[in-house]
Design a protein around this motif. Structure first.
Motif, PDB file in Angstrom:
ATOM      1  N   LEU A 113       0.940  -1.220   0.032  1.00  0.00           N
ATOM      2  CA  LEU A 113      -0.084  -0.518  -0.305  1.00  0.00           C
ATOM      3  C   LEU A 113       0.815   1.199  -0.616  1.00  0.00           C
ATOM      4  O   LEU A 113       2.016   1.119   1.133  1.00  0.00           O
ATOM      5  N   VAL A 114       0.803   1.997  -1.057  1.00  0.00           N
ATOM      6  CA  VAL A 114       1.072   3.200  -0.112  1.00  0.00           C
ATOM      7  C   VAL A 114       0.231   4.986  -0.256  1.00  0.00           C
ATOM      8  O   VAL A 114      -0.712   4.767  -1.107  1.00  0.00           O
ATOM      9  N   VAL A 115       0.732   5.097   0.549  1.00  0.00           N
ATOM     10  CA  VAL A 115      -0.004   5.608   1.495  1.00  0.00           C
ATOM     11  C   VAL A 115       0.425   7.200   1.418  1.00  0.00           C
ATOM     12  O   VAL A 115       1.020   7.346   1.579  1.00  0.00           O
ATOM     13  N   GLY A 116      -1.159   7.945   1.561  1.00  0.00           N
ATOM     14  CA  GLY A 116       0.020  10.066   1.489  1.00  0.00           C
ATOM     15  C   GLY A 116      -1.004  10.223   2.691  1.00  0.00           C
ATOM     16  O   GLY A 116      -1.833   9.399   3.351  1.00  0.00           O
ATOM     17  N   ARG A 117      -1.346  11.528   3.046  1.00  0.00           N
ATOM     18  CA  ARG A 117      -1.909  12.125   3.696  1.00  0.00           C
ATOM     19  C   ARG A 117      -2.588  13.218   3.353  1.00  0.00           C
ATOM     20  O   ARG A 117      -2.217  14.415   2.265  1.00  0.00           O
ATOM     21  N   GLU A 118      -3.678  14.025   3.645  1.00  0.00           N
ATOM     22  CA  GLU A 118      -4.693  15.365   3.409  1.00  0.00           C
ATOM     23  C   GLU A 118      -4.002  15.854   4.813  1.00  0.00           C
ATOM     24  O   GLU A 118      -4.735  15.495   6.544  1.00  0.00           O
ATOM     25  N   PRO A 119      -4.828  17.468   4.470  1.00  0.00           N
ATOM     26  CA  PRO A 119      -3.410  17.923   3.114  1.00  0.00           C
ATOM     27  C   PRO A 119      -2.484  17.459   3.535  1.00  0.00           C
ATOM     28  O   PRO A 119      -1.462  17.381   4.181  1.00  0.00           O
ATOM     29  N   ALA A 120      -1.530  16.970   2.139  1.00  0.00           N
ATOM     30  CA  ALA A 120      -0.453  16.669   1.772  1.00  0.00           C
ATOM     31  C   ALA A 120       0.764  17.844   1.950  1.00  0.00           C
ATOM     32  O   ALA A 120      -0.019  19.671   1.883  1.00  0.00           O
ATOM     33  N   GLY A 121       1.486  18.135   2.454  1.00  0.00           N
ATOM     34  CA  GLY A 121       2.982  18.155   2.522  1.00  0.00           C
ATOM     35  C   GLY A 121       2.630  19.235   3.587  1.00  0.00           C
ATOM     36  O   GLY A 121       3.175  19.814   4.782  1.00  0.00           O
ATOM     37  N   VAL A 122       1.806  19.067   4.320  1.00  0.00           N
ATOM     38  CA  VAL A 122       1.641  19.319   5.882  1.00  0.00           C
ATOM     39  C   VAL A 122       2.445  18.687   7.568  1.00  0.00           C
ATOM     40  O   VAL A 122       2.082  17.760   6.983  1.00  0.00           O
ATOM     41  N   GLY A 123       3.564  19.360   8.096  1.00  0.00           N
ATOM     42  CA  GLY A 123       3.592  19.141   8.756  1.00  0.00           C
ATOM     43  C   GLY A 123       4.587  17.856   8.628  1.00  0.00           C
ATOM     44  O   GLY A 123       5.343  18.055   7.491  1.00  0.00           O
ATOM     45  N   ARG A 124       5.140  16.740   9.264  1.00  0.00           N
ATOM     46  CA  ARG A 124       5.932  15.994   9.533  1.00  0.00           C
ATOM     47  C   ARG A 124       5.939  14.823   8.282  1.00  0.00           C
ATOM     48  O   ARG A 124       5.180  15.065   7.800  1.00  0.00           O
ATOM     49  N   PRO A 125       7.165  14.250   7.462  1.00  0.00           N
ATOM     50  CA  PRO A 125       6.396  13.270   6.605  1.00  0.00           C
ATOM     51  C   PRO A 125       6.087  12.494   6.652  1.00  0.00           C
ATOM     52  O   PRO A 125       5.873  12.192   7.881  1.00  0.00           O
ATOM     53  N   CYS A 126       4.944  11.448   5.894  1.00  0.00           N
ATOM     54  CA  CYS A 126       3.569  10.613   5.936  1.00  0.00           C
ATOM     55  C   CYS A 126       4.554   9.456   6.677  1.00  0.00           C
ATOM     56  O   CYS A 126       4.338   9.199   7.427  1.00  0.00           O
ATOM     57  N   ALA A 127       6.318   9.383   6.087  1.00  0.00           N
ATOM     58  CA  ALA A 127       6.491   8.012   6.105  1.00  0.00           C
ATOM     59  C   ALA A 127       7.193   7.867   7.550  1.00  0.00           C
ATOM     60  O   ALA A 127       6.848   7.224   8.679  1.00  0.00           O
ATOM     61  N   VAL A 128       7.144   8.931   8.524  1.00  0.00           N
ATOM     62  CA  VAL A 128       7.258   9.240   9.796  1.00  0.00           C
ATOM     63  C   VAL A 128       6.289   9.456  10.509  1.00  0.00           C
ATOM     64  O   VAL A 128       6.257   8.027  11.251  1.00  0.00           O
ATOM     65  N   VAL A 129       5.784   9.709   9.855  1.00  0.00           N
ATOM     66  CA  VAL A 129       3.792   9.691  10.869  1.00  0.00           C
ATOM     67  C   VAL A 129       3.612   7.906  10.694  1.00  0.00           C
ATOM     68  O   VAL A 129       3.305   7.699  11.532  1.00  0.00           O
ATOM     69  N   LEU A 130       3.777   7.799  10.007  1.00  0.00           N
ATOM     70  CA  LEU A 130       2.536   6.201   9.747  1.00  0.00           C
ATOM     71  C   LEU A 130       4.147   4.892  10.213  1.00  0.00           C
ATOM     72  O   LEU A 130       3.037   4.481  10.865  1.00  0.00           O
ATOM     73  N   THR A 131       4.571   5.502  10.403  1.00  0.00           N
ATOM     74  CA  THR A 131       5.731   4.155  10.943  1.00  0.00           C
ATOM     75  C   THR A 131       5.593   4.848  13.039  1.00  0.00           C
ATOM     76  O   THR A 131       5.655   3.254  13.384  1.00  0.00           O
ATOM     77  N   GLU A 132       5.440   5.758  12.905  1.00  0.00           N
ATOM     78  CA  GLU A 132       4.616   6.008  14.281  1.00  0.00           C
ATOM     79  C   GLU A 132       3.959   5.166  15.010  1.00  0.00           C
ATOM     80  O   GLU A 132       3.238   4.891  16.035  1.00  0.00           O
ATOM     81  N   ARG A 133       2.400   5.889  13.941  1.00  0.00           N
ATOM     82  CA  ARG A 133       1.222   4.891  14.628  1.00  0.00           C
ATOM     83  C   ARG A 133       1.451   3.524  13.858  1.00  0.00           C
ATOM     84  O   ARG A 133       0.165   2.800  14.959  1.00  0.00           O
ATOM     85  N   LYS A 134       1.753   2.981  13.428  1.00  0.00           N
ATOM     86  CA  LYS A 134       1.949   1.327  12.594  1.00  0.00           C
ATOM     87  C   LYS A 134       2.548   1.087  14.895  1.00  0.00           C
ATOM     88  O   LYS A 134       1.746   0.082  15.151  1.00  0.00           O
ATOM     89  N   GLY A 135       3.577   1.703  15.413  1.00  0.00           N
ATOM     90  CA  GLY A 135       3.558   0.669  16.354  1.00  0.00           C
ATOM     91  C   GLY A 135       4.661   0.263  16.254  1.00  0.00           C
ATOM     92  O   GLY A 135       5.630  -0.461  15.735  1.00  0.00           O
ATOM     93  N   PRO A 136       5.398  -0.175  17.805  1.00  0.00           N
ATOM     94  CA  PRO A 136       6.782  -1.141  17.885  1.00  0.00           C
ATOM     95  C   PRO A 136       6.821  -2.689  17.385  1.00  0.00           C
ATOM     96  O   PRO A 136       5.637  -3.053  17.308  1.00  0.00           O
TER      97      PRO A 136
END
Length: 618
Positions: A124-147
């Protein structure tokens, strides 16, 4: 498009880890995707920063979790831009985790090879809305994925939503940073299919429906398994030899010449993940996962929290006494928008110190600029070793060192003061023809916990092997007619401490002016300036001598109102212990700036300017 172009123009937008950057610009998978993105996308930096990759691994497919992942992404604000079922083979797995799997045990690699043969995976290739706001999508997704560790997952994590699992069977994988996500697209997809993916990301395509259909099909075809080890061990019971241990059973089946029977593949994976070692002892990965705090602000900002719970190793900052170690955290290095390495640090200033809080008059109760300079100096020495390759026994030489408060010096309150230097390497000095870094020109911003600027600093320093420095020092001393072992010159009698706004007589470091300027009192037993044995007069003692000479240049009625707000120092050569040192101050300028020469045998060893603000209360 070349690797150098990608390094300079783009890659700093996709990673904050300099070591990773150096590795990736030599990495075929990353370069192929980066070049393709640049050649076909108008704003490659933003597109790369805005995408993330999530792989539902074959163990996630086996537990029927693909649709759960798709639904969780929609519920938590992510948008699926592309979805494709991909088949991973042993080479693909090793390519994907190339920078981490050097520490994986042989058993883990064999279990993973079995796992990738169970089913396709869902990319799954993922983005966020609104795009380009805050930290990169990959960083946020990895945090929310969990350890990875099951005991550290929380219900709001994606892995907290998925069934059971273990260290190996963690069911999903995400790229840590944009650079990793781009590289992984090079591993998963062919050039043509990758272009479809990049076009969809750039266009803001919503592939949620397509992802749901693929997920439902994979769950239906391959799902229905459990990660509960009980059924797994029951299924393997008939294969166990007499008195064979769990690890012995699983290891033997993995290493057998004949393929593992199909009905035993999943049980062996589940049981083996529970009892076999997952990593080799004592190893370290090629590239570690960067801290999420690296992306907390614009490039070059101090991360939200450098590890500042205790002082760093005092040997790292060339101090012997813990009480004289003010650095509490250093690094890791990040990259700013110009591709320069930025090292965040943390320091703690003492509320009561034998030198830096021993003041009378307006300076009393305020942060001493020289205290801050010493703390910053320590962070620079540590950063040179941790982030720029200096050796632990290398000798550091400071050439220029300046600092000034951004506003009124802060007061020392009823708690120790934590501050956060941010060291930007404006220039990295290397030998002609290349080689490791041997020195730095730096600019340093110093903030408080609320990110308010407290002070700014700059400096230039270099380092080299102790043996080379000893040879250089021998030549310098021979030129002055001095012996091989430095012997401290007799100490002159100091001025009264009240004349230089001090309580403790030991902190008056100037002698009365004999006509050519006061002498510097070099007391090698002083616990602060000579915290450890030195063969020269330390720079911080010379700066303190310049500060006191600047005070003595004032009218006595103005001295109690004086606060040092700026210091600019340039060290021209080494000040020898064996010879008297004279400190000669010019008359104060209209802005309170006092230029001070530090002299030895008629030659200048340092040129220091001290700015004194006399506008405070007496």
């Amino acid at each position: 498009m070349t690797a150098a172009t990608i390094t300079d123009a783009l890659a700093r937008h996709w990673t904050r880890d300099p070591q990773k950057l150096r590795e990736l610009v030599r990495d075929t998978w990353f370069l192929e995707v980066a070049e393709q993105l640049v050649d076909t996308t108008p704003d490659a930096a933003a597109v790369g920063r805005g995408l993330a990759t999530l792989l539902v691994k074959p163990d996630g497919i086996a537990t029927g979790s693909a649709r759960t992942v798709v639904d969780w992404l929609g519920e938590t604000g992510f948008v699926i831009r592309d979805a494709v079922a991909v088949t991973m083979d042993p080479n693909g797995i090793r390519a994907l985790w190339y920078h981490q799997w050097n520490i994986a045990s042989g058993e883990r690699r064999m279990l993973a090879d079995l796992l990738c043969g169970l089913s396709p995976a869902l990319l799954l290739v993922v983005g966020r809305e609104p795009a380009g706001v805050g930290r990169p999508c990959a960083v946020v997704l990895t945090e929310r994925k969990g350890p990875t560790a099951p005991d550290r997952r929380r219900p709001e994590h994606l892995r907290g939503r998925l069934p059971g699992g273990s260290y190996l069977l963690n069911q999903v994988h995400t790229a840590d940073e944009p650079a990793d996500a781009l590289r992984e697209l090079g591993v998963y997809l062919t050039t043509r299919r990758r272009q479809v993916c990049l076009d969809r990301v750039a266009a803001g395509h919503d592939a949620t429906g397509e992802a749901a259909r693929i997920a439902d099909d994979l769950d239906a075809r391959y799902g229905g398994h459990t990660t509960d080890p009980g059924p797994a061990w029951a299924a393997l019971a008939d294969s166990r030899l007499p008195d064979e241990s769990d690890a012995g059973l699983c290891g033997r089946l993995l290493r057998a010449a004949d393929p593992v029977p199909g009905h035993l593949t999943w049980p062996l994976i589940v049981a083996g993940a529970e009892c076999l070692p997952m990593r080799t002892p004592g190893g370290s990965v090629v590239l570690a996962t960067p801290p999420a705090t690296a992306w907390d602000g614009p490039a070059g900002d101090t991360p939200a929290r450098v590890a500042d719970g205790a002082t760093v190793d005092r040997a790292l900052v060339h101090r012997r006494a813990v009480a004289e170690t003010f650095a509490t955290g250093v690094g890791p290095a990040l990259l700013d928008g110009a591709g320069r390495r930025v090292v965040p640090g943390a320091v703690q200033l003492a509320r009561l110190h034998p030198v830096y809080t021993d003041h009378v008059g307006a300076q009393r109760g305020l942060v001493d600029l020289l205290h801050l300079m010493e703390a910053v100096r320590q962070v620079c020495i540590a950063a040179g070793q941790q982030e720029f390759g200096a050796g632990s026994r290398d000798v550091f030489v400071v050439r220029d060192f300046c600092a000034e408060f951004a506003h009124t010096p802060p007061r020392l309150d009823d708690v120790p003061l934590d501050l956060f230097p941010r060291i930007t390497a404006m220039r990295e000095h290397r030998p002609r023809g290349g080689g490791p870094v041997t020195g730095l020109d730096v600019e340093i911003g110093i903030d408080d916990r609320d990110r308010r600027e407290i002070a700014r600093s700059r400096g230039s320093f270099s380092w080299g092997p102790r043996a080379d420095f000893a040879q250089l020092r021998e030549g310098m001393r021979d030129a002055l007619g001095l012996g091989g072992t430095p012997v401290a010159a007799p100490r002159p009698r100091p001025v009264g401490p009240d004349e230089v706004q001090r309580h403790d007589p030991r902190n008056a470091v100037l002698s009365p002016d004999p006509g050519d300027g006061p002498g510097l009192v070099v007391d090698t037993s002083h616990a602060v300036y000579f915290d450890h044995p030195l063969d020269h007069v330390p720079g911080m003692l010379q700066i303190e001598g310049a500060r006191q000479a600047a005070l003595l240049s004032l009218d006595p009625a103005d001295r109690p109102r004086a606060v040092a707000t700026r210091v600019r120092s340039r060290f021209l050569t080494v000040a020898e212990l064996d010879l008297p040192v004279t400190v000669r101050a010019a008359d104060p300028g209209p802005d309170g700036d006092v230029r001070v020469e530090v002299l030895q045998t008629g030659r200048a060893v340092a040129d220091i300017a001290v700015t004194l603000d006399t506008g405070g209360p007496g």
